[in-house]
Write an enzyme that holds these catalytic residues in place. Structure first.
Site, PDB file in Angstrom:
ATOM      1  N   PHE A 111       0.807  -1.229   0.000  1.00  0.00           N
ATOM      2  CA  PHE A 111       0.000   0.000   0.000  1.00  0.00           C
ATOM      3  C   PHE A 111       0.838   1.277   0.000  1.00  0.00           C
ATOM      4  O   PHE A 111       0.326   2.347  -0.336  1.00  0.00           O
ATOM      5  CB  PHE A 111      -1.004  -0.027   1.164  1.00  0.00           C
ATOM      6  CG  PHE A 111      -0.672   0.875   2.309  1.00  0.00           C
ATOM      7  CD1 PHE A 111       0.256   0.507   3.271  1.00  0.00           C
ATOM      8  CD2 PHE A 111      -1.287   2.117   2.431  1.00  0.00           C
ATOM      9  CE1 PHE A 111       0.563   1.344   4.321  1.00  0.00           C
ATOM     10  CE2 PHE A 111      -0.989   2.964   3.476  1.00  0.00           C
ATOM     11  CZ  PHE A 111      -0.064   2.577   4.432  1.00  0.00           C
ATOM     12  N   LYS A 112       2.136   1.191   0.320  1.00  0.00           N
ATOM     13  CA  LYS A 112       2.996   2.378   0.265  1.00  0.00           C
ATOM     14  C   LYS A 112       2.959   3.012  -1.138  1.00  0.00           C
ATOM     15  O   LYS A 112       3.186   4.207  -1.278  1.00  0.00           O
ATOM     16  CB  LYS A 112       4.437   2.027   0.611  1.00  0.00           C
ATOM     17  CG  LYS A 112       4.649   1.371   1.971  1.00  0.00           C
ATOM     18  CD  LYS A 112       4.616   2.360   3.108  1.00  0.00           C
ATOM     19  CE  LYS A 112       5.051   1.748   4.441  1.00  0.00           C
ATOM     20  NZ  LYS A 112       4.160   0.679   4.946  1.00  0.00           N
ATOM     21  N   ASP A 113       2.696   2.183  -2.152  1.00  0.00           N
ATOM     22  CA  ASP A 113       2.617   2.716  -3.516  1.00  0.00           C
ATOM     23  C   ASP A 113       1.506   3.758  -3.680  1.00  0.00           C
ATOM     24  O   ASP A 113       1.604   4.627  -4.538  1.00  0.00           O
ATOM     25  CB  ASP A 113       2.323   1.580  -4.519  1.00  0.00           C
ATOM     26  CG  ASP A 113       3.503   0.639  -4.693  1.00  0.00           C
ATOM     27  OD1 ASP A 113       4.651   1.084  -4.578  1.00  0.00           O
ATOM     28  OD2 ASP A 113       3.260  -0.554  -4.961  1.00  0.00           O
ATOM     29  N   LEU A 116       3.396   6.827  -2.465  1.00  0.00           N
ATOM     30  CA  LEU A 116       4.717   7.080  -3.052  1.00  0.00           C
ATOM     31  C   LEU A 116       4.686   7.157  -4.574  1.00  0.00           C
ATOM     32  O   LEU A 116       5.657   7.596  -5.183  1.00  0.00           O
ATOM     33  CB  LEU A 116       5.730   6.041  -2.568  1.00  0.00           C
ATOM     34  CG  LEU A 116       6.248   6.333  -1.150  1.00  0.00           C
ATOM     35  CD1 LEU A 116       6.960   5.134  -0.555  1.00  0.00           C
ATOM     36  CD2 LEU A 116       7.164   7.557  -1.142  1.00  0.00           C
TER      37      LEU A 116
END
Ligand SMILES: *Cc1c(COP(=O)(O)O)cnc(C)c1O
Length: 495
Positions: A111-113, A116
């Site tokens: 989920f960092k995508d 980011l």
């Protein structure tokens, strides 16, 4: 109207959205918070007709008020494009009684995508708006996941370079392979002979090195950070809670105006704080269910009103949640203290000096929207196995922490409000833990054998992010001693 941000620790330190994004952290370690949470200006019925990118614009324009329509749409369209393996960007899948919001379809399958992918564009735009002429150099120390997501986000973004340091022997083979195969003329990946703390310390030293800053400025560079407390990472995360409510309403899972619950596997408290902001914007969320693994500092906090990090750090199968200082919680503390920066600063001082703080009863009363739950290692594995056997669906370990916590919540409360579970990673990212949960006999297989086996038993295709690294050439070979980090950065920048 221009929305102003201020520091959680000092009312007199204010910034516009673009300044807050550029700066990352406020002075004295404060975090930037919006002085008010804007209300959605478009009805749910209309949001339900929109694409993910269109909803993103409707949400983000209210927070990033000094970005023009064209700038913001440009950032959004560059971020949420075919880097994602589905045009829906965040599919919602019913598993058992809950709705899994799949936040793992971006380039690094976690989920960092979601944040980011867009942060690089927000940063470059913010630099332009504030007349920053220098090239932005992102410097990051990583224990695995954030480094790759930041590399993927910044790769080939004009006006930026990204340098990532990781502990050479401190990340998983798949994580290392993901990083050292990163393409992009502006990407640099360096292994250090040391642990994650050494990498982090070296990076922090460079950030506060005034001489280095001058040398860089003379050469046309300045540092910035892709750290998770940047407001430019928080705001994009509000979008998918608004989006999922609109979609559930459109699919008549709930009637427009009826409440939903949200369950979030939590580490640094960024993802669940975004859900809280979505609620303040007007999305009818009944309960924000904060799920912890065995590092249950947040569960204890919601029970007792005492935040206490003085405890053993436990390595679990959901490593992205192995955190004892949830940095973004400070933003909630500030809010429940009635936006009292002095009170917030005092509690954070207690945390720094004693490793703990206690909130007042009045503040505790403002936490009624939140419920803490936690899941043990055994329960995490059971949840994966049980769900696979009953439904054929395979979830990752972080999602399993949330799913089990949710089952526990329903058993305790009989609250059957439709629930969205934030599914934060693809099972392919944590293949070994996931497959071992289903059958411990899998442990004898290699990582890529497990990948193929997972594909077979779940009937899903192997994501590009994994397929790519099977054969991708290693492009980054540099390894250095921890004392040589500065020299490596200077070499890269030619200073
Ligand atoms: C970072 C991360 C989390 C925790 O999110 P926070 O915003 O830090 O609470 C949960 N799951 C995965 C897979 C993550 O990468």
């Amino acid at each position: 109207m221009n929305l102003i941000y201020k520091s959680t620790r000092n009312d007199n330190e204010t910034a516009t959205a673009s300044q807050a994004i550029l700066k990352g952290l406020a002075n004295n370690s404060g975090l930037f918070v919006p002085t008010e949470i804007p209300k959605l200006t478009v009805p749910v019925k209309k949001l339900a007709q929109m694409s993910y990118q269109e909803v993103a614009y409707e949400v983000m324009k209210l927070f990033l008020t000094d970005f023009t329509e064209e700038e913001l749409k440009d950032c959004i369209n560059h971020a949420y494009d075919d880097k994602f393996d589905t045009p829906e960007i965040v599919p919602i899948v019913k598993v058992g009684d809950a709705y899994h919001l799949q936040l793992f379809h971006g380039s690094t399958i976690a989920f960092k995508d979601m944040a980011l992918s867009i942060l690089p564009y927000l940063l470059v735009t913010a630099a332009k708006k504030n007349d920053v002429k220098n090239e932005i150099v992102i410097l990051t120390a990583t224990s695995g996941d954030t480094g790759k997501a930041a590399l993927a986000g910044f790769a080939d973004v004009p006006g930026t370079k990204i340098i990532v340091f990781y502990p050479k022997d401190g990340v998983s083979p798949i994580q290392e392979k993901q990083m050292v195969t990163q393409k992009g003329e502006n990407t640099y990946v360096i292994g250090i002979k040391g642990n994650f703390d050494d990498a982090q310390t070296g990076v922090k030293k460079m950030f506060s090195d005034a001489v280095l800053a001058e040398e860089m400025d003379a050469a046309g560079y300045q540092f910035s950070s892709a750290n998770s407390i940047n407001i430019g990472r928080l705001v994009p995360q509000i979008v998918y809670y608004v989006y999922s409510y609109a979609k559930l309403a459109a699919e008549q899972v709930l009637a427009d105006g009826d409440p939903m619950n949200v369950v979030v596997p939590t580490g640094n408290f960024g993802n669940i704080l975004a859900a809280y902001y979505a609620k303040q914007m007007g999305i009818p969320i009944r309960k924000l269910i904060c799920a912890s693994n065995e590092n249950k500092v947040l569960f204890d906090f919601f029970q007792t009103g005492i935040y206490d990090k003085n405890r053993d750090f436990i390595l679990t199968s959901s490593p992205s949640m192995d955190i004892l200082i949830s940095s973004n919680l400070e933003r909630l503390i500030h809010k429940i203290a009635g936006s009292n920066a002095d009170k917030c600063a005092e509690l954070m001082q207690d945390l720094a000096s004693e490793g703990k703080y206690t909130i007042t009863d009045e503040m505790k009363a403002n936490l009624a929207d939140f419920v803490g739950v936690y899941t043990t290692e055994a329960e995490t594995a059971e949840e994966i196995k049980k769900t696979y056997e009953e439904t054929g669906y395979v979830m990752d370990t972080h999602t399993a922490v949330a799913a089990h916590g949710y089952d526990q919540y329903v058993a305790d409360t009989a609250d059957h409000t439709p629930a969205v579970i934030a599914s934060t990673a693809s099972p392919y990212k944590f293949t070994r833990s996931v497959m071992n949960a289903i059958d411990p006999a899998y442990d004898s297989q290699t990582d890529f054998e497990l990948v193929d086996e997972l594909s077979k038993i779940s009937g899903t295709t192997v994501p590009n992010a994994i397929e790519e690294i099977r054969t991708a050439p290693v492009l980054h070979h540099t390894v250095c001693a921890k004392e040589e980090m500065l020299a490596e950065v200077k070499k890269i920048l030619g200073i």
